[in-house]
Design a protein around this motif. Structure first.
Motif, PDB file in Angstrom:
ATOM      1  N   SER A 198       0.833  -1.213   0.000  1.00  0.00           N
ATOM      2  CA  SER A 198       0.000   0.000   0.000  1.00  0.00           C
ATOM      3  C   SER A 198       0.863   1.256   0.000  1.00  0.00           C
ATOM      4  O   SER A 198       0.419   2.320  -0.434  1.00  0.00           O
ATOM      5  CB  SER A 198      -0.940   0.003   1.208  1.00  0.00           C
ATOM      6  OG  SER A 198      -0.212   0.113   2.426  1.00  0.00           O
ATOM      7  N   TYR A 199       2.118   1.155   0.470  1.00  0.00           N
ATOM      8  CA  TYR A 199       3.035   2.303   0.443  1.00  0.00           C
ATOM      9  C   TYR A 199       3.506   2.604  -0.976  1.00  0.00           C
ATOM     10  O   TYR A 199       4.052   3.668  -1.241  1.00  0.00           O
ATOM     11  CB  TYR A 199       4.246   2.039   1.339  1.00  0.00           C
ATOM     12  CG  TYR A 199       3.961   2.240   2.807  1.00  0.00           C
ATOM     13  CD1 TYR A 199       4.102   3.489   3.398  1.00  0.00           C
ATOM     14  CD2 TYR A 199       3.534   1.187   3.605  1.00  0.00           C
ATOM     15  CE1 TYR A 199       3.829   3.688   4.745  1.00  0.00           C
ATOM     16  CE2 TYR A 199       3.255   1.368   4.953  1.00  0.00           C
ATOM     17  CZ  TYR A 199       3.404   2.623   5.520  1.00  0.00           C
ATOM     18  OH  TYR A 199       3.117   2.817   6.855  1.00  0.00           O
ATOM     19  N   LEU A 200       3.305   1.649  -1.900  1.00  0.00           N
ATOM     20  CA  LEU A 200       3.704   1.861  -3.286  1.00  0.00           C
ATOM     21  C   LEU A 200       2.567   2.376  -4.152  1.00  0.00           C
ATOM     22  O   LEU A 200       2.789   2.785  -5.300  1.00  0.00           O
ATOM     23  CB  LEU A 200       4.214   0.544  -3.888  1.00  0.00           C
ATOM     24  CG  LEU A 200       5.517  -0.018  -3.311  1.00  0.00           C
ATOM     25  CD1 LEU A 200       5.721  -1.448  -3.790  1.00  0.00           C
ATOM     26  CD2 LEU A 200       6.699   0.857  -3.700  1.00  0.00           C
ATOM     27  N   GLY A 201       1.346   2.320  -3.627  1.00  0.00           N
ATOM     28  CA  GLY A 201       0.194   2.636  -4.464  1.00  0.00           C
ATOM     29  C   GLY A 201      -0.104   1.496  -5.405  1.00  0.00           C
ATOM     30  O   GLY A 201      -0.538   1.689  -6.544  1.00  0.00           O
ATOM     31  N   ILE A 243       5.643  -7.584   9.874  1.00  0.00           N
ATOM     32  CA  ILE A 243       5.967  -6.366  10.633  1.00  0.00           C
ATOM     33  C   ILE A 243       7.273  -5.751  10.139  1.00  0.00           C
ATOM     34  O   ILE A 243       7.395  -4.517  10.051  1.00  0.00           O
ATOM     35  CB  ILE A 243       6.029  -6.672  12.151  1.00  0.00           C
ATOM     36  CG1 ILE A 243       6.160  -5.354  12.921  1.00  0.00           C
ATOM     37  CG2 ILE A 243       7.157  -7.641  12.495  1.00  0.00           C
ATOM     38  CD1 ILE A 243       5.974  -5.524  14.418  1.00  0.00           C
ATOM     39  N   ASP A 244       8.246  -6.597   9.779  1.00  0.00           N
ATOM     40  CA  ASP A 244       9.525  -6.077   9.271  1.00  0.00           C
ATOM     41  C   ASP A 244       9.338  -5.423   7.908  1.00  0.00           C
ATOM     42  O   ASP A 244       9.921  -4.373   7.619  1.00  0.00           O
ATOM     43  CB  ASP A 244      10.556  -7.205   9.165  1.00  0.00           C
ATOM     44  CG  ASP A 244      10.924  -7.771  10.519  1.00  0.00           C
ATOM     45  OD1 ASP A 244      10.864  -7.022  11.513  1.00  0.00           O
ATOM     46  OD2 ASP A 244      11.262  -8.973  10.589  1.00  0.00           O
ATOM     47  N   SER A 245       8.520  -6.044   7.075  1.00  0.00           N
ATOM     48  CA  SER A 245       8.254  -5.491   5.751  1.00  0.00           C
ATOM     49  C   SER A 245       7.553  -4.140   5.844  1.00  0.00           C
ATOM     50  O   SER A 245       7.922  -3.180   5.161  1.00  0.00           O
ATOM     51  CB  SER A 245       7.390  -6.480   4.947  1.00  0.00           C
ATOM     52  OG  SER A 245       7.074  -5.971   3.683  1.00  0.00           O
ATOM     53  N   PHE A 248       9.935  -1.501   7.099  1.00  0.00           N
ATOM     54  CA  PHE A 248      10.886  -1.143   6.043  1.00  0.00           C
ATOM     55  C   PHE A 248      10.259  -0.125   5.086  1.00  0.00           C
ATOM     56  O   PHE A 248      10.873   0.888   4.741  1.00  0.00           O
ATOM     57  CB  PHE A 248      11.296  -2.403   5.290  1.00  0.00           C
ATOM     58  CG  PHE A 248      12.154  -2.150   4.079  1.00  0.00           C
ATOM     59  CD1 PHE A 248      13.527  -1.986   4.201  1.00  0.00           C
ATOM     60  CD2 PHE A 248      11.585  -2.078   2.807  1.00  0.00           C
ATOM     61  CE1 PHE A 248      14.319  -1.756   3.085  1.00  0.00           C
ATOM     62  CE2 PHE A 248      12.367  -1.838   1.685  1.00  0.00           C
ATOM     63  CZ  PHE A 248      13.734  -1.682   1.828  1.00  0.00           C
ATOM     64  N   MET A 249       9.025  -0.391   4.672  1.00  0.00           N
ATOM     65  CA  MET A 249       8.352   0.499   3.721  1.00  0.00           C
ATOM     66  C   MET A 249       7.999   1.837   4.378  1.00  0.00           C
ATOM     67  O   MET A 249       8.088   2.895   3.740  1.00  0.00           O
ATOM     68  CB  MET A 249       7.098  -0.176   3.177  1.00  0.00           C
ATOM     69  CG  MET A 249       7.378  -1.449   2.381  1.00  0.00           C
ATOM     70  SD  MET A 249       8.358  -1.134   0.895  1.00  0.00           S
ATOM     71  CE  MET A 249       7.072  -0.483  -0.188  1.00  0.00           C
ATOM     72  N   ARG A 250       7.624   1.811   5.634  1.00  0.00           N
ATOM     73  CA  ARG A 250       7.277   3.043   6.355  1.00  0.00           C
ATOM     74  C   ARG A 250       8.502   3.941   6.488  1.00  0.00           C
ATOM     75  O   ARG A 250       8.432   5.163   6.307  1.00  0.00           O
ATOM     76  CB  ARG A 250       6.700   2.700   7.721  1.00  0.00           C
ATOM     77  CG  ARG A 250       6.042   3.898   8.445  1.00  0.00           C
ATOM     78  CD  ARG A 250       5.468   3.470   9.787  1.00  0.00           C
ATOM     79  NE  ARG A 250       4.460   2.428   9.622  1.00  0.00           N
ATOM     80  CZ  ARG A 250       4.592   1.184  10.035  1.00  0.00           C
ATOM     81  NH1 ARG A 250       5.713   0.810  10.655  1.00  0.00           N
ATOM     82  NH2 ARG A 250       3.636   0.304   9.867  1.00  0.00           N
TER      83      ARG A 250
END
Length: 437
Positions: A198-201, A243-245, A248-250
């Motif tokens: 979701s952080y990538l759209g 949670i790690d993924s 990382f994205m956040r």
């Protein structure tokens, strides 16, 4: 010298390079089955379905007139010997799988194409090149992940979300991505998690990438992610857990992009199509067949594929009871096929509900399906107060009074369709892998 040699004239090597030496060829077969039983069965099943690769020869040494020692290809020869004589398999569950396999139509080779060497030393150079990697370019060069993915798309019709994202960025920006430096497994892991992607759209629907943010912002974020993975050599273990993924994205993007009101579809080759206004779907019960024409699954098992097509083609009102029974058969044979492909064992006491639970657990453990996607199929096994309950499926076969209706059958299928699509999508990837040279 190349020649076809009868399987009974081939001796499995008691000094097989894979294992410590044993005293007798029969012990070599026992050891092969003990150490690599699942592999041997999978190979036997592939041979039974497709025959032997005509371009590949086993390497052998003539021990005496009419008797040949297998130098290379012992696993293949063991599989063929077990197809010809399942009593060679001492493990009862594994032997039963061979016996059941032989009840289905297929090929059982009685001869193997071999290249006969005069000495073991003469064969050693070529055996080494086949089994010890690139050897400075002399040996076989294994495919990197992106190459495997492209092969799967060409022959299996399926491209991973990571390669779809790579194709998207390359198509839209004309930028060439170094897929040898970009860890495709790391990208796939990130895209397997709804929160992370979701952080990538970006989202993934039915295995296909769609854009949930503007194309411009999604491309910028993908470019930034790929650069990060390449420059920092981000390994999959760093983003393996959800949670790690997400963390990382956040840390990479801070916030999420603004969502579009409608998604933008992306083709496997990276082409985007204009967003379409959502249209209402037809009432499911209004169709005339159990499986809608829009449900497309690639099923390589001949009988199960035929059942699938019959459930797509036969009109419900003309054969309601027959379709109900066939639906029940399709469910169980799908579970059995998945179990076989994934090394899951069912004993004689495992009932259909138990098979459902085992397969659902496997799909969830492998991260192939989410708990939400498996919710309805688990109802089949655990909830007796729902129309999806296993008892209702049993009635189709065993009850002399229960009468299924087209509406009830369609309701059941619509609630279980996603499960079948996920299951057969996963099985199809295994067939694609087996086709690789």
């Amino acid at each position: 010298m190349n020649k076809e040699i009868p399987i009974e004239k081939l001796v499995v090597n008691k000094d097989n390079y894979r294992f410590d030496p044993v005293d007798k060829p029969s012990e070599a077969i026992d050891l092969m089955l003990e150490e690599k039983g699942e592999e041997v069965f999978s190979l036997a099943k592939h041979i039974h379905e497709h025959g032997l690769d005509k371009a590949k020869s086993s390497r052998v040494l003539e021990l005496k007139k009419g008797l040949f020692l297998v130098l290379d290809g012992n696993r293949r020869v063991t599989a063929i010997k077990c197809l010809n004589d399942p009593t060679l398999v001492k493990d009862t569950p594994l032997r039963n799988r061979f016996v059941n396999l032989l009840k289905t139509p297929g090929q059982i080779p009685d001869k193997v194409n071999c290249h006969v060497y005069t000495t073991e030393e003469e064969a050693a150079e070529w055996i080494k090149l086949d089994h010890t990697g690139k050897n400075s370019g002399i040996g076989q060069d294994g495919w990197e992940v992106a190459a495997k993915d492209r092969f799967d798309y060409r022959f299996g019709g399926k491209t991973s979300p990571a390669m779809q994202a790579v194709n998207l960025l390359e198509q839209e920006t004309k930028k060439k991505i170094d897929t040898k430096a970009l860890k495709i497994s790391t990208v796939n892991r990130i895209l397997s998690n709804p929160e992370s992607r979701s952080y990538l759209g970006i989202d993934v629907k039915g295995g296909q990438v769609v854009l949930t943010a503007s194309k411009k912002e999604a491309l910028e974020r993908l470019d930034k992610l790929f650069d990060k993975i390449i420059i920092d050599n981000v390994a999959v273990k760093e983003v393996y857990h959800t949670i790690d993924s997400a963390n990382f994205m956040r840390s990479l993007f801070g916030d999420k992009p603004k969502k579009l009101s409608t998604v933008i579809p992306v083709s496997p080759k990276g082409h985007t199509r204009p967003a379409q206004k959502p249209q209402s779907l037809p009432k499911s019960a209004a169709r005339t067949t159990l499986i809608p024409s829009s449900c497309v699954m690639r099923i390589h098992e001949t009988r199960i594929n035929n059942i699938y097509h019959e459930l797509r083609d036969v009109t419900l009102t003309n054969a309601t009871n027959a379709i109900a029974v066939l639906f029940r058969v399709f469910l169980e044979t799908s579970l059995d096929c998945y179990a076989t492909k994934n090394g899951i064992s069912f004993n004689s006491k495992t009932k259909l509900a138990g098979k459902v639970s085992k397969v659902a657990d496997s799909l969830e453990k492998k991260k192939v399906a989410t708990a939400a996607q498996l919710k309805n199929i688990r109802k089949v096994a655990t909830n007796g107060n729902t129309v999806l309950a296993i008892e209702n499926f049993h009635e189709y076969v065993h009850s002399g009074t229960a009468q299924p209706t087209p509406v009830d059958l369609i309701y059941k299928w619509d609630n279980l369709q996603e499960f079948f699509e996920v299951l057969w999508g996963d099985v199809a990837t295994k067939y694609a892998k087996k086709k690789k040279p």
